[in-house]
Design an enzyme around this catalytic site. Structure first.
Site, PDB file in Angstrom:
ATOM      1  N   GLU A 195       8.274  16.290  15.259  1.00  0.00           N
ATOM      2  CA  GLU A 195       8.691  16.167  13.863  1.00  0.00           C
ATOM      3  C   GLU A 195       7.854  17.110  13.003  1.00  0.00           C
ATOM      4  OE1 GLU A 195       9.982  12.497  11.005  1.00  0.00           O
ATOM      5  OE2 GLU A 195       8.017  12.335  11.947  1.00  0.00           O
TER       6      GLU A 195
ATOM      7  N   GLU B 126       9.621   1.603  10.854  1.00  0.00           N
ATOM      8  CA  GLU B 126      10.534   2.743  10.810  1.00  0.00           C
ATOM      9  C   GLU B 126       9.665   3.986  10.913  1.00  0.00           C
ATOM     10  OE1 GLU B 126      12.014   5.965   9.887  1.00  0.00           O
ATOM     11  OE2 GLU B 126      12.228   5.255   7.824  1.00  0.00           O
TER      12      GLU B 126
ATOM     13  N   GLY C 101       6.743   5.436   8.262  1.00  0.00           N
ATOM     14  CA  GLY C 101       5.778   6.514   8.418  1.00  0.00           C
ATOM     15  C   GLY C 101       5.859   7.111   9.814  1.00  0.00           C
ATOM     16  N   SER C 102       4.750   7.614  10.290  1.00  0.00           N
ATOM     17  CA  SER C 102       4.744   8.332  11.560  1.00  0.00           C
ATOM     18  C   SER C 102       4.760   7.378  12.748  1.00  0.00           C
ATOM     19  CB  SER C 102       3.504   9.229  11.656  1.00  0.00           C
ATOM     20  OG  SER C 102       2.342   8.444  11.842  1.00  0.00           O
ATOM     21  N   THR C 103       5.224   7.879  13.873  1.00  0.00           N
ATOM     22  CA  THR C 103       5.223   7.097  15.109  1.00  0.00           C
ATOM     23  C   THR C 103       3.798   6.769  15.538  1.00  0.00           C
ATOM     24  OG1 THR C 103       7.347   7.992  15.839  1.00  0.00           O
ATOM     25  CG2 THR C 103       5.879   7.156  17.547  1.00  0.00           C
TER      26      THR C 103
ATOM     27  N   LYS D 201       0.851  -1.193   0.000  1.00  0.00           N
ATOM     28  CA  LYS D 201       0.000   0.000   0.000  1.00  0.00           C
ATOM     29  C   LYS D 201       0.886   1.243   0.000  1.00  0.00           C
ATOM     30  CE  LYS D 201      -1.981   2.554   3.090  1.00  0.00           C
ATOM     31  NZ  LYS D 201      -2.015   3.840   2.320  1.00  0.00           N
TER      32      LYS D 201
ATOM     33  N   CYS E  29      12.613  11.676   6.933  1.00  0.00           N
ATOM     34  CA  CYS E  29      12.429  11.228   8.318  1.00  0.00           C
ATOM     35  C   CYS E  29      13.697  11.380   9.136  1.00  0.00           C
ATOM     36  CB  CYS E  29      11.929   9.786   8.359  1.00  0.00           C
ATOM     37  SG  CYS E  29      12.975   8.614   7.465  1.00  0.00           S
TER      38      CYS E  29
END
Length: 500
Positions: free
Chosen positions: A403, A270, A247-249, A194, A305
């Site tokens: 971030e 990650e 992607g994001s945390t 995806k 990132c």
């Protein structure tokens, strides 16, 4: 489709206007609409114009893709062929990526606003090289025969896991996808991928090229769709064996929950970063360090990132270093992404630009603007922000912790090595860090103290296919790149044979 390399801005615009784009999903080797016919407009952030309509899949489509991937894996048409055959297919795919590099680069540029020259000269060749490197490694992986008691033999083999789910971000659509797909496919797995909703086009085209290279139907399925629906369907699906994510945390934590609620699928996550670039007064060449600091913060519009978005500089050289970074940042002024002279492009969307601009405005109000801090309208889009340098913020300011994912560099002064390490480590993240010093002893000492998956000494954000990439703390776990990535997509199996 092979496109001849253009030599100027007009050529890229002409190619963009003539490009035939297919936004349908790829399931079981075929282009297909979403089951319910739903699509979403894919918008070029640099103009605000719609590029094409892209299929927006739902849980039913994810299930279709997983079933196709499982059938391909169980049928053995990829998982059980000789390693040399898989190698040949992936090498052909790498060749096709290079032959179609202009098209792939243009798709990434149109999708997320990055300079087309950057995509053409760095991202696409890097992605092709990743496929080629893993293809060349495939027949060099060896199994083990460990020591056992007399009368027995044990074999330790590395086994493919089955169906891999891959969720990738919008900032490097093709290149980060290659980090996941190449090692997963090398091991014989099938994949349901995806891509990010905002930048699916290059990976959809990659799936076409993979079929042309000889990858069997069902082995690589690409399913664009919203994270909340399609991502959840992948995270909860009981027949996905491992899920790899960048992607994001926040989303990474959600995927952890999905794994526990479903089949305890393996995860490789990650997530976010807030990387520090520590500059000591004994640095051999401050100008080189400043040039690299600008690159580490502003390259790819700051949408990286592992961007070195926090500069920590020893107080004795603080003012000089800020001046040098401001001078270097001119190379990253935004412009039309299809103009090969543009330093950077637009941010990925107007909404993301709004978020970044809000953070910059807050930082400007609470600190000191050293350079930049402008929002510009180009070709009718206001998703362009100039490189911005801000200092003298309160130590607990949100911009120093959160971030931002845009062209914002913060500067903090320090007086001692211990203080520099404490500030650098004072975030929830641990993805990357850089440091500059002329002392080898200090380089070893500080690198060892920094909590980061990659520490770059006298450079910034060092990266290569031969070295693992990933983080500590809330930057996630698991590693992309290098042979260590193979661990994500395989498991060790012991076969013990007793003779007496």
């Amino acid at each position: 489709m092979l496109i001849m390399a253009p030599g100027n801005t007009d050529s890229w615009h002409d190619l963009a206007a003539a490009l035939a784009i297919d936004g349908r999903a790829v399931i079981d080797g075929e282009r297909t609409n979403a089951t319910n016919g739903r699509t979403v407009a894919d918008v070029n952030p640099a103009t605000g114009n719609t590029i094409t309509e892209v299929a927006s899949v739902n849980a039913d489509d994810i299930d279709r893709a997983v079933r196709a991937a499982r059938a391909a894996f169980d049928g053995g048409r990829w998982s059980r062929i000789a390693a040399g055959e898989r190698k040949a297919v992936l090498l052909r795919l790498a060749d096709l990526m290079e032959e179609n590099a202009d098209e792939l680069a243009l798709l990434d540029s149109l999708d997320m606003g990055k300079p087309v020259a950057e995509a053409r000269n760095a991202d696409v060749p890097g992605a092709a090289d990743t496929f080629r490197w893993y293809a060349e490694a495939i027949d060099k992986l060896t199994d083990e025969i460990p020591s056992t008691d007399p009368g027995s033999t044990a074999l330790v083999t590395r086994e493919a896991l089955g169906v891999v789910g891959a969720i990738t971000p919008w900032n490097y659509p093709l290149e980060i996808a290659s980090w996941k797909l190449a090692p997963a496919l090398v091991m014989g797995n099938s994949v349901v991928h995806k891509p990010a909703t905002g930048s699916p086009l290059s990976v959809l085209r990659l799936a076409d090229l993979a079929r042309q290279a000889g990858l069997p139907a069902g082995v690589l399925n690409v399913v664009p769709g919203p994270g909340g629906e399609a991502g959840e369907a992948m995270g909860m699906h009981p027949d996905i064996d491992v899920l790899t994510f960048t992607g994001s945390t926040e989303v990474a934590k959600t995927l952890l929950g999905y794994s526990g609620k479903s089949n305890m699928k393996r995860l490789s996550l990650e997530a976010g970063g807030k990387s520090a670039n520590v500059v000591f007064a004994d640095t051999d060449d401050l100008k080189v360090a400043a040039d690299m600091a600008a690159a580490g913060a502003f390259y790819n519009q700051g949408e990286v990132c592992s961007a070195n978005c926090r500069v920590l500089v020893e107080r004795a050289v603080h003012d000089e270093f800020v001046r040098l970074v401001a001078e270097a940042s001119v190379a990253y002024l935004p412009g039309d992404p299809l103009d090969e002279t543009s330093g950077t492009g637009s941010l990925v969307s107007k909404s993301h630009a709004d978020d970044v601009w809000s953070a910059i405005e807050k930082a400007k109000a609470d600190g000191e603007l050293f350079h930049g801090g402008e929002r510009r309208t180009i070709n009718g889009s206001d998703a362009f922000i100039t490189p911005t340098i801000i200092g003298n913020l309160p130590s607990d300011h949100a911009v120093l912790r959160d971030e931002i994912f845009g062209p914002l560099l913060t500067v903090e002064a320090f007086d001692s090595e211990e203080e520099a390490v404490r500030i650098a480590n004072g975030t929830p993240y641990g993805l990357a860090a850089s440091l500059w010093t002329g002392s080898l002893a200090r380089a070893h000492r500080v690198a060892g103290a920094l909590v980061a998956g990659t520490v770059s000494v006298n450079t910034v954000d060092a990266l290569g296919v031969t070295t693992p990439f990933g983080g500590f703390k809330q930057s996630g776990f698991g590693r992309d790149l290098s042979l260590h990535a193979i661990d994500t997509y395989s498991a060790l199996k012991t076969t013990w044979i007793q003779f007496g």
